[in-house]
Each structure stands twice: as C-alpha cells, then as structure tokens.
Scaffold this active site. Sequence first.
Site, PDB file in Angstrom:
ATOM      1  N   HIS A  52       0.847  -1.186   0.000  1.00 18.08           N
ATOM      2  CA  HIS A  52       0.000   0.000   0.000  1.00 18.08           C
ATOM      3  C   HIS A  52       0.889   1.244   0.000  1.00 18.08           C
ATOM      4  O   HIS A  52       1.946   1.254   0.622  1.00 18.08           O
ATOM      5  CB  HIS A  52      -0.894   0.024   1.254  1.00 18.08           C
ATOM      6  CG  HIS A  52      -2.063   0.922   1.110  1.00 18.08           C
ATOM      7  ND1 HIS A  52      -1.991   2.270   1.330  1.00 18.08           N
ATOM      8  CD2 HIS A  52      -3.337   0.669   0.725  1.00 18.08           C
ATOM      9  CE1 HIS A  52      -3.178   2.819   1.111  1.00 18.08           C
ATOM     10  NE2 HIS A  52      -4.017   1.864   0.746  1.00 18.08           N
ATOM     11  N   ASP A  69      -7.889  -5.412  -0.063  1.00 19.52           N
ATOM     12  CA  ASP A  69      -8.348  -6.294  -1.144  1.00 19.52           C
ATOM     13  C   ASP A  69      -7.978  -7.751  -0.946  1.00 19.52           C
ATOM     14  O   ASP A  69      -8.443  -8.609  -1.703  1.00 19.52           O
ATOM     15  CB  ASP A  69      -7.757  -5.805  -2.471  1.00 19.52           C
ATOM     16  CG  ASP A  69      -8.316  -4.444  -2.842  1.00 19.52           C
ATOM     17  OD1 ASP A  69      -7.517  -3.525  -3.097  1.00 19.52           O
ATOM     18  OD2 ASP A  69      -9.550  -4.297  -2.812  1.00 19.52           O
TER      19      ASP A  69
HETATM   20  C1  SDX Z   1      -6.183   0.019  -2.935  1.00 19.53           C
HETATM   21  O1  SDX Z   1      -4.407   4.565  -2.091  1.00 19.53           O
HETATM   22  C2  SDX Z   1      -5.347   3.938  -1.481  1.00 19.53           C
HETATM   23  O2  SDX Z   1      -5.752   4.303  -0.396  1.00 19.53           O
HETATM   24  C3  SDX Z   1      -5.941   2.744  -2.225  1.00 19.53           C
HETATM   25  C4  SDX Z   1      -6.952   1.903  -1.464  1.00 19.53           C
HETATM   26  C5  SDX Z   1      -8.237   2.652  -1.215  1.00 19.53           C
HETATM   27  O3  SDX Z   1      -8.988   2.246  -0.309  1.00 19.53           O
HETATM   28  O4  SDX Z   1      -8.556   3.600  -1.998  1.00 19.53           O
HETATM   29  O5  SDX Z   1      -6.399   1.489  -0.225  1.00 19.53           O
HETATM   30  C6  SDX Z   1      -7.354   0.650  -2.264  1.00 19.53           C
HETATM   31  O6  SDX Z   1      -5.918   0.369  -4.052  1.00 19.53           O
HETATM   32  C7  SDX Z   1      -5.340  -0.963  -2.175  1.00 19.53           C
HETATM   33  C8  SDX Z   1      -4.104  -1.446  -3.003  1.00 19.53           C
HETATM   34  C9  SDX Z   1      -4.590  -2.544  -3.956  1.00 19.53           C
HETATM   35  N1  SDX Z   1      -3.527  -2.885  -4.916  1.00 19.53           N
HETATM   36  C10 SDX Z   1      -2.909  -4.073  -4.868  1.00 19.53           C
HETATM   37  O7  SDX Z   1      -3.074  -4.900  -3.969  1.00 19.53           O
HETATM   38  C11 SDX Z   1      -1.979  -4.329  -6.044  1.00 19.53           C
HETATM   39  C12 SDX Z   1      -0.636  -4.841  -5.513  1.00 19.53           C
HETATM   40  N2  SDX Z   1       0.012  -3.728  -4.775  1.00 19.53           N
HETATM   41  C13 SDX Z   1       0.963  -2.929  -5.539  1.00 19.53           C
HETATM   42  O8  SDX Z   1       0.658  -2.716  -6.859  1.00 19.53           O
HETATM   43  C14 SDX Z   1       1.486  -1.735  -4.724  1.00 19.53           C
HETATM   44  O9  SDX Z   1       1.755  -2.186  -3.460  1.00 19.53           O
HETATM   45  C15 SDX Z   1       0.674  -0.478  -4.633  1.00 19.53           C
HETATM   46  C16 SDX Z   1       0.282   0.054  -5.978  1.00 19.53           C
HETATM   47  C17 SDX Z   1      -0.552  -0.707  -3.832  1.00 19.53           C
HETATM   48  C18 SDX Z   1       1.527   0.584  -3.928  1.00 19.53           C
HETATM   49  O10 SDX Z   1       2.590   0.839  -4.741  1.00 19.53           O
HETATM   50  P1  SDX Z   1       3.687   1.974  -4.381  1.00 19.53           P
HETATM   51  O11 SDX Z   1       3.361   2.643  -3.102  1.00 19.53           O
HETATM   52  O12 SDX Z   1       3.877   2.812  -5.579  1.00 19.53           O
HETATM   53  O13 SDX Z   1       4.944   1.102  -4.059  1.00 19.53           O
HETATM   54  P2  SDX Z   1       5.981   0.618  -5.141  1.00 19.53           P
HETATM   55  O14 SDX Z   1       5.259   0.087  -6.335  1.00 19.53           O
HETATM   56  O15 SDX Z   1       6.976   1.697  -5.319  1.00 19.53           O
HETATM   57  O16 SDX Z   1       6.636  -0.634  -4.385  1.00 19.53           O
HETATM   58  C19 SDX Z   1       7.746  -0.477  -3.518  1.00 19.53           C
HETATM   59  C20 SDX Z   1       8.492  -1.812  -3.615  1.00 19.53           C
HETATM   60  C21 SDX Z   1       8.889  -2.163  -5.046  1.00 19.53           C
HETATM   61  O17 SDX Z   1      10.015  -3.046  -4.956  1.00 19.53           O
HETATM   62  P3  SDX Z   1      11.508  -2.382  -5.253  1.00 19.53           P
HETATM   63  O18 SDX Z   1      11.416  -1.694  -6.578  1.00 19.53           O
HETATM   64  O19 SDX Z   1      11.775  -1.448  -4.081  1.00 19.53           O
HETATM   65  O20 SDX Z   1      12.419  -3.611  -5.275  1.00 19.53           O
HETATM   66  O21 SDX Z   1       7.607  -2.872  -3.197  1.00 19.53           O
HETATM   67  C22 SDX Z   1       7.373  -3.756  -4.291  1.00 19.53           C
HETATM   68  C23 SDX Z   1       7.725  -2.988  -5.545  1.00 19.53           C
HETATM   69  O22 SDX Z   1       8.118  -3.894  -6.586  1.00 19.53           O
HETATM   70  N3  SDX Z   1       5.953  -4.092  -4.257  1.00 19.53           N
HETATM   71  C24 SDX Z   1       5.468  -5.315  -4.432  1.00 19.53           C
HETATM   72  C25 SDX Z   1       4.091  -5.199  -4.257  1.00 19.53           C
HETATM   73  N4  SDX Z   1       3.773  -3.934  -3.986  1.00 19.53           N
HETATM   74  C26 SDX Z   1       4.931  -3.238  -3.995  1.00 19.53           C
HETATM   75  N5  SDX Z   1       6.093  -6.474  -4.721  1.00 19.53           N
HETATM   76  C27 SDX Z   1       5.272  -7.548  -4.850  1.00 19.53           C
HETATM   77  N6  SDX Z   1       3.928  -7.521  -4.694  1.00 19.53           N
HETATM   78  C28 SDX Z   1       3.314  -6.367  -4.398  1.00 19.53           C
HETATM   79  N7  SDX Z   1       1.990  -6.331  -4.251  1.00 19.53           N
END
Ligand code: SDX
Length: 424
Positions: A307, A364
């Site tokens: 998140h 989720d």
């Molecule tokens: C919702 O914003 C809100 O409030 C949203 C929400 C709401 O109620 O409105 O809470 C609802 O959207 C919840 C989130 C649902 N999405 C998912 O579950 C999809 C999977 N999650 C990711 O796509 C991600 O965690 C995000 C999009 C939610 C957050 O992404 P960020 O904050 O931009 O973080 P990032 O992509 O920069 O990740 C940081 C690191 C990265 O690794 P490095 O490059 O540092 O090596 O964490 C890794 C990412 O690759 N990472 C994950 C991951 N999420 C982040 N690795 C594996 N699986 C994941 N799910």
Amino acid sequence: MSAATGKKAVLELDGKKIELPIYSGTLGPDVIDVKDVLASGHFTFDPGFMATASCESKITFIDGDKGVLLHRGYPIAQLATQASYLETCYLLLSGELPTAEQKSDFENKVRNHTMVHDQVSRFFNGFRRDAHPMAVMCGVVGALSAFYHNGFDVENVDHREITAVRLVAKIPTLAAWTYKYTIGQPFVYPRNDLSYAENFLYMMFATPADRDYKVNPILAKAMDRIFTLHADHEQNASTSTVRLAGSTGANPYACIAAGIAALWGPAHGGANEAVLKMLDDIGTVENVAPFMEKVKTKEVKLMGFGHRVYKNFDPRAKVMKETCDEVLSALGINDPQLALAMELERIALSDPYFIERKLYPNVDFYSGIILKAIGIPTEMFTVIFALARTVGWISHWLEMHSGPYKIGRPRQLYTGETQRDIKR
Ligand code: SDX
C-alpha cells in the site's frame, strides 16, 4: 482551516532564500506551502504524488505507520462493527453520526431515490453480455449525467446535496443491474421494505420466478460491513480523480464515472478481482513457494499486498479477515482458497523480501473470499468496491465545492525536443 504555524521552511536557490510557510493539521504531518517556489522560476517535482498534500480535508485521516484509519475521527473498526453503512454515509457526508431521527430520515431519503429513470435501463443494451461489469458501470453512471444536468447548478448547495443522496441511492441499483445484464437475467427493481445491503443482494439474486426470494441476514450483514470498509480512504487515486474532475465544475455524475474508471485499475480497486485470479493460478499450498520466487524476481506482484500509505498493516484487512472467518463458519463453508490466502500471508509476513518493503495485506486481500461466499462473481468485485466508495467520492466532491477551490492544473518537467522547424 489549517493552522498556520508561523514556522517557515527556507529554500536556498541560486543564492536566494525563499521562505515557505508551514501549516499544521489536527493530525498527521505538517505541510509546506510551496506555491511561492513558482516565483523562483521552478516547479516542485513529485511524480505519483508520494509527498504531496493535494488539498485540506476533514473527512478521513490515515496514519500509515500506525495502521490508523479514521472517518470524521471514528476508527474504521468501530464503524464497521457498531454502525451501519448508511450511518457511515451520513457521517462522511455531514461530519457527524446521525441521531435516531436523522438516521431514519436519511434512510427514507435514500429509499425514495433507489429507482433510476426507466430510459437508463436502455443504456445496458448497447453492451455485449460479456462486457466487463466495470466497463458497463463507467457507461451507465456517466449516463446519469444526461438525466441530471439541465438546471443543475453546482453552486447551489441543495442541488449538491440531493446529488449525493441520488448517487448513494442509485448506485446499488445500477450495480445489481450490471450483474443481471451480464448473466442475461431481467432487472429486479429495488424494494422499499428492505435495508440498503439487503436491497442490493435482493436485486442481485432474486428473479421474477422466485417471488419469495429471501436474503440471508448473515450475508446482508457481511455485505453492509464490506461496504463500510470500502467507503472512503483519503486522497487515493480514484478520489483524487473525482476531485480533479470536480475542480473544473464538471457534472458530478460524470465526475463519479471518472472515479469508477480510475478505481478499475489492478493497482487500485481492481486488485480484489486480481487476488482471486492469483489464488486460482496458484491453486494449492504446494505452489506457494515457487510463486513467491516469481514475486521476488518481479515476474508477478502479490496482489492484495502493499500500500502507498500503510507500511505496517491495513486496519481494514484485519476487520475483513475477521468477517471472512465469521461468514465462512456461519455458512459452514470450508473454502480452500482461504487456507491458501492465509498461507500466502504467513509466508509473506516472515519473508525479508516483504518485510524490507513493508508489504502487508491490504483491504483487497481477503475481501474477494467473502464476496465469493456471498455468491458474487469475481468480475463484480470491483463493482462492489465502486458501489461502496461512491459515498467517499461524493463526500470529497461536496467538501471541495463547500468552499473556495481552484481548478487542478499540475505542470511538468519537459524533456522533449526544443523548438525546431519543419523542413520539407
Ligand atoms: C487500494 O491509495 C489507497 O488508499 C488505495 C486503497 C483505497 O482504499 O482507496 O487502499 C485501495 O488500491 C489498495 C491497493 C490494492 N492494490 C494491490 O493490492 C496491487 C498490488 N500492490 C501494488 O501494486 C502496490 O503495493 C501499490 C500500488 C498498492 C503501492 O505501490 P507503491 O506505493 O507505488 O509502491 P511501489 O510500487 O513503489 O513498491 C515499492 C516496492 C517495489 O520493490 P523495489 O522496486 O523497491 O524492489 O515494493 C514492491 C515494488 O516492486 N511491491 C510489491 C508489491 N507492492 C509493492 N512487490 C510484490 N507484490 C506487491 N503487491
């Protein structure tokens, strides 16, 4: 209004000092007002708005490190277990929980607006039956703007308030009809003798042939709690989309349709559908370890994890998991996907890759398992999220229009071609 602290941040640029005011809210970090940076001939740069407060708001507060989520000051776990979704709607819209009389009055107002203009039902026919339900929702909710535009004055507070009631009331009808359309069943109309969640499940699963269809009260209670857990969440991507669209003075139904479009993405509201597909792909607990290796090599993401704000735990996920256990045991369902999800969570929470990146289950991760137990198909999961979040979107829209606001118009760092002439 935010409290001006009298404190200043000093930015030194090209030998000049720019003093930037600092404001404090009631909770959360102070903010630095950067608008005077422009006078220096610079823009601030923050792709993804990682460190940007886009507005001042009184609706929802999140502390990502402590796993705190407050709606108008009330913790989400209390609202989800001690209040109904409509009471939470009233709270988000008005700022206070309703008295018994206000609750009854609001419920009646919503009840009297659950029908939609009969010509709205014709918009569904333009879609193929196998259209994704979120595509249908973008279309039919946007179409409402055609029925409530002439004579609508966004500066008129009464017009704004009836819009909020209409959207909270009609969105379950349109969501249920979206489902009915995709399965080729006739639309079932809302009833005035059912509660909000009961009415939605009735419109989803009753048929003309089954006149005595009764909604299981356990499922209605779980549905109502799931609505509450998704009601609002500060300035997330879809809410920011609604605010940006609303900042131009656009028709509110069109703004909500824009929010639905933004929510659809798998990185946002589309994650609940993606979690179930991920669990289907993994299949059994034996496949968890190789799947986790693919996550670490970034071939796949662990959907339902991570998140932008929560870096400890998502308080909604905790309540969702409890509800999951309650519903499945009450229904006597032993869903192997729940065991699979719990094993994924157990492994992730003990694996340095996820711990270092502060990845925890979000709202989720477990919601899909309950929605499946209620009988809702995977492709409808994000529609449920959109239904529940509509009140959050319109609360932020109301808040923005309740005071002075400017059209949102970010700038950019341009790295394209310098000016050049066409040479023929
Ligand atoms: C919702 O914003 C809100 O409030 C949203 C929400 C709401 O109620 O409105 O809470 C609802 O959207 C919840 C989130 C649902 N999405 C998912 O579950 C999809 C999977 N999650 C990711 O796509 C991600 O965690 C995000 C999009 C939610 C957050 O992404 P960020 O904050 O931009 O973080 P990032 O992509 O920069 O990740 C940081 C690191 C990265 O690794 P490095 O490059 O540092 O090596 O964490 C890794 C990412 O690759 N990472 C994950 C991951 N999420 C982040 N690795 C594996 N699986 C994941 N799910």
